[in-house]
Each structure stands twice: as structure tokens, then as C-alpha cells.
Design an enzyme around this catalytic site. Structure first.
Site, PDB file in Angstrom:
ATOM      1  N   LYS A 119      37.168 -31.728  58.433  1.00  0.00           N
ATOM      2  CA  LYS A 119      37.775 -30.999  60.327  1.00  0.00           C
ATOM      3  C   LYS A 119      39.019 -31.628  60.050  1.00  0.00           C
ATOM      4  O   LYS A 119      39.348 -30.792  60.893  1.00  0.00           O
ATOM      5  CB  LYS A 119      37.003 -32.487  61.042  1.00  0.00           C
ATOM      6  CG  LYS A 119      36.715 -33.539  60.676  1.00  0.00           C
ATOM      7  CD  LYS A 119      36.055 -34.083  61.097  1.00  0.00           C
ATOM      8  CE  LYS A 119      35.337 -35.608  61.035  1.00  0.00           C
ATOM      9  NZ  LYS A 119      34.126 -35.729  60.264  1.00  0.00           N
ATOM     10  N   LYS A 139      36.938 -31.616  66.496  1.00  0.00           N
ATOM     11  CA  LYS A 139      35.186 -31.265  65.890  1.00  0.00           C
ATOM     12  C   LYS A 139      35.409 -30.466  67.316  1.00  0.00           C
ATOM     13  O   LYS A 139      35.290 -28.814  67.330  1.00  0.00           O
ATOM     14  CB  LYS A 139      34.360 -32.011  66.580  1.00  0.00           C
ATOM     15  CG  LYS A 139      33.925 -32.295  65.070  1.00  0.00           C
ATOM     16  CD  LYS A 139      32.419 -33.704  64.711  1.00  0.00           C
ATOM     17  CE  LYS A 139      31.975 -34.063  62.838  1.00  0.00           C
ATOM     18  NZ  LYS A 139      31.514 -35.033  63.700  1.00  0.00           N
ATOM     19  N   GLY A 155      25.771 -36.589  56.958  1.00  0.00           N
ATOM     20  CA  GLY A 155      24.912 -36.742  55.963  1.00  0.00           C
ATOM     21  C   GLY A 155      24.810 -36.483  54.377  1.00  0.00           C
ATOM     22  O   GLY A 155      25.509 -35.320  54.956  1.00  0.00           O
TER      23      GLY A 155
END
Ligand code: HSE
Length: 410
Positions: free
Chosen positions: A100, A200, A297
């Protein structure tokens, strides 16, 4: 069969390899032979890994191999990820990123390089981990004028706030627990100070606007000042507290911030708990669309990167288009944002605050069971330009919390 390479064999990079290998047959339904990982670039050796023979330390081994048509960039950070990605794109190799920081800083430049060299730059995994979000926004919602994107975009802080909500634990204790569970980094600032969510929402805002919304223009507040007392008042009045990234069009500009919000029961984001992420996208025709799932994850994020690699592989020789230009989108100045606030302060200051907010007050919130006994008061304001609320309270000390609110009817 598509020959691919992985840049960076950390948590996410190894997740991508696991998805491509374990689901090879599934992938072969759309890519005959599947996607084979020919090289893994890392500065480390992995002698005990089943993929030890594929480790290389020199990016040119990959860039000079004409068989490679797709790479995934799971290195993190700006450099050397930017240089390696750019060089790959300039050779017509598609790049699929989970990074990101890189996407936020250099997205339009890398998209332009991809378009020029007839390949793709894709970054589904950079926001919302395993949740399909960017690809649906750019495809299923391509016909929509999107006017608002709002969501819980950070799993670590959502876990911490959920714990504070349900266990009444204080911030320091839940941070320690989150670190012990491996959710929060040893240096947790990127998560708890809101920078991760800020990057984000910068990416999602840019995709909503088709122009660049810069992360460093986004007001960023984290969760470090949230107390169990705030949760007590919130719960007694039908709210919880969540860290949100929020971006909405306001005339010709975008109003964008990262901050904790009081979220009312019944709101779609109220039930997004623990490490999960949830994102609401509002289109003028379709109304609200909600995306929910695991925002972090190894395997969920690896799955999203693998989906991009499949998309790029199905478009070899052409570019999957993403409309995001370098032109800057004007950002509404912080003081001009319209917000309602929950305000909590020292009881001794209650009268002064009520006087200062004359006309702007929505309600005084009594707490039936306050952790601080009679020492504190709480109230909520109507929606106002933020600078009017801040200016009114400028001279008053003893304000312990000011948290924005989502309206109950939202
Ligand atoms: N630290 C991030 C989170 C990882 O907790 O959501 C995914 O970007």
C-alpha cells in the site's frame, strides 16, 4: 502455463506461493497449466524451504528471463520495490502488488508505465487484504458515480477496539494483547496512529475520484486516546467506537479523513468486529454496497495477489485499465468538514462547554454507570463545520475526548 516470479518471500509472498501451488488445479481452469513460480527474489536464503532452489538475489535474473510475464511485489516499502516494479513493467512484465505504501505514493506513475508497455499494474491486496474490493469497484461498479467510501480498514485496531468494547480493557492492555497475538507490530504506530488506514483510504479515494488524493493531505487520528469511559457512554446510548477511513465527495472536492467514530447499532459497520475489515461504497444508482472479510493475513492477502496474477495472465499483451491520474484532487480543508461530535470532559467545565456550544448542542448524555463517577460529563453536538466546534471550545480546558459520530439514520 504462465511463468511468474515473486519479489519478497515474507509473510505475504509465501502466502502467494502457497495459493498458486495448492490451488494450481483450480487456477488451471482459467490459465491452462496454472501459474508456476519460477523465481523468488529475496536478500535471504531459505535452505529449509521446499522452494529453496527458486531463490535468487539478483532481480536481473528475473527481468532478463523472457519466459517471465507476471511478478508479484510483496516486498513492502518504497525502495527497492518502486525501482524493481518499474523496471519489470518497462519490460512488459505485469506487476501485482500488496504494497500500500508504494501504491499510494507511485500508483499513477506505475499505471502509466504499465499502459505504455502493454502490461498491467494491479494492487487488489493493498487495501482490505483478502477482500475483493478494488476489482469490484473498478469493474462491477464502473458504471456508478461513487460519492462515498467508508470503512474499517485496519484489522489490528479493530481487534483492539472490539476488546475494549466487550471487556472494558484499557488501551495499553489491549495493545499488549494484540502484540502477543502477533496482530500488532512491536512498533505499532502505523496501525494505532491511523497511518495504515490513511494510506488505504488515500488509495480508495483516488480510485473513487480518478485523480490523486494524497495521503499527506489526509487528516489522520488514531485510537491512542480512546478510553474505556468513552465506550461506556457510547454503549449506553447505542453506539460503539471504530477507527474509520472515510472519503466523500463534497461539491468539487473530496472530504477525507481517518479517525475514530461513534458508530450506531444497526449501521452495517457496527457488526464488523475483531480483525475483520468492512467497507461501504456508495454509488448514486446502486446505493450502498458492503464488502467484508479478512483484511490481513498470509493466505487471505496472498489469495488477493494471486487473483491479480490470474487477471494479468488473462490479459497478456494488453493492459487491465485503471483510471487514476496524477492530477491532484482538491481536498476539503479540515475545518470545513461537516461533523457531529461526542464530547466528554471534566464535570467542572460542563457549564462552560454548554454555553460555548449554545445552538450547536444535540443532547447531553447522562451515564447511568460511569467509570469516573460524577467527575465527567458527555454531550453530543449537531452536525457543524468542524472549525466552528473547535473554535467554540478553544478557550476551554478539561476536554477529555472529542470523537466524531456517524448519524443514527445512516
Ligand atoms: N497492519 C494491517 C492491519 C495489515 O492490521 O490491518 C494489513 O494491511
Amino acid at each position: 502455463m504462465i511463468q511468474a516470479a515473486v519479489f519478497g518471500f515474507g509473510n505475504i509472498g509465501s502466502g502467494v506461493v502457497a495459493v498458486l501451488e495448492e490451488n494450481r488445479e483450480q487456477i488451471a481452469r482459467v490459465i491452462p497449466g496454472g501459474i508456476a513460480v519460477k523465481y523468488i527474489l529475496d536478500i535471504r536464503d531459505f535452505p529449509d524451504s521446499p522452494y529453496a532452489d527458486r531463490i535468487v538475489h539478483d532481480v536481473d535474473v528475473i527481468l532478463n528471463d523472457p519466459e517471465i510475464s507476471v511478478v508479484c511485489e510483496t516486498m513492502g516499502g518504497k525502495e527497492p520495490a518502486y525501482t524493481f516494479s518499474r523496471r519489470a513493467l518497462e519490460r512488459g512484465i505485469s506487476v501485482c502488488s500488496s504494497n500500500k505504501e508504494l501504491v499510494e505514493a507511485f500508483g499513477p506513475k506505475l499505471l502509466a508505465a504499465a499502459a505504455e508497455h502493454h502490461c498491467s499494474y494491479l494492487f487488489e491486496a493493498s487495501v482490505g487484504g483478502g477482500i475483493p474490493l478494488i476489482t469490484p469497484m473498478l469493474n462491477c461498479l464502473v458504471q456508478e458515480k461513487i460519492t462515498e467510501v467508508m470503512g474499517i480498514l485496519n484489522g489490528t485496531t479493530n481487534y483492539m477496539l472490539t476488546k475494549m468494547q466487550h471487556c472494558g480493557a484499557d488501551y495499553g492492555k489491549v495493545l499488549q494483547e494484540a502484540q502477543e497475538l502477533g496482530y500488532a507490530e512491536r512498533d505499532p504506530r502505523a496501525d494505532v496512529e491511523g497511518h495504515d488506514t490513511g494510506r488505504k483510504i488515500a488509495i480508495l479515494s483516488s480510485l473513487m475520484c480518478g485523480k490523486t488524493v494524497r495521503y499527506d493531505e489526509i487528516s489522520c487520528e488514531g485510537i491512542t486516546k480512546i478510553t474505556p469511559e468513552d465506550f461506556v457512554f457510547a454503549a449506553q446510548h447505542g453506539y460503539t467506537i471504530r477507527l474509520l477511513g472515510m472519503s466523500r465527495l463534497q461539491e468539487d472536492a473530496v472530504s477525507v479523513l481517518t479517525a475514530p467514530f461513534l458508530v450506531p447499532e444497526g449501521h452495517p459497520l457496527y457488526g464488523v468486529t475483531d480483525v475483520f475489515n468492512g467497507v461501504l461504497v456508495h454509488g448514486t444508482m446502486v446505493d450502498d454496497v458492503m464488502f467484508y472479510g479478512r483484511g490481513a493475513g498470509k493466505l487471505p492477502t496472498g489469495s488477493a495477489v494471486a487473483a491479480d496474477m490470474i487477471l494479468a495472465s488473462r490479459n497478456i499483451g494488453s493492459t487491465v485499465p485503471i483510471a487514476w491520474s496524477e492530477e491532484l484532487m482538491p481536498v476539503v480543508p479540515a475545518g470545513e468538514r461537516i461533523s457531529a461530535f461526542f464530547i466528554r470532559g471534566d464535570k467542572a467545565q460542563e457549564e462552560a462547554v454548554l454555553k460555548a456550544l449554545d445552538g450547536k448542542l444535540e443532547a447531553v448524555w447522562e451515564a447511568e454507570d460511569s467509570l469516573e463517577g460524577d467527575e465527567t460529563f458527555a454531550l453530543v453536538t449537531k452536525e457543524y463545520r468542524e472549525k466552528e466546534i473547535y473554535n467554540a471550545l478553544e478557550e476551554i480546558s478539561g476536554i477529555r475526548s472529542m470523537i466524531r459520530m456517524l448519524p443514527k439514520e445512516a
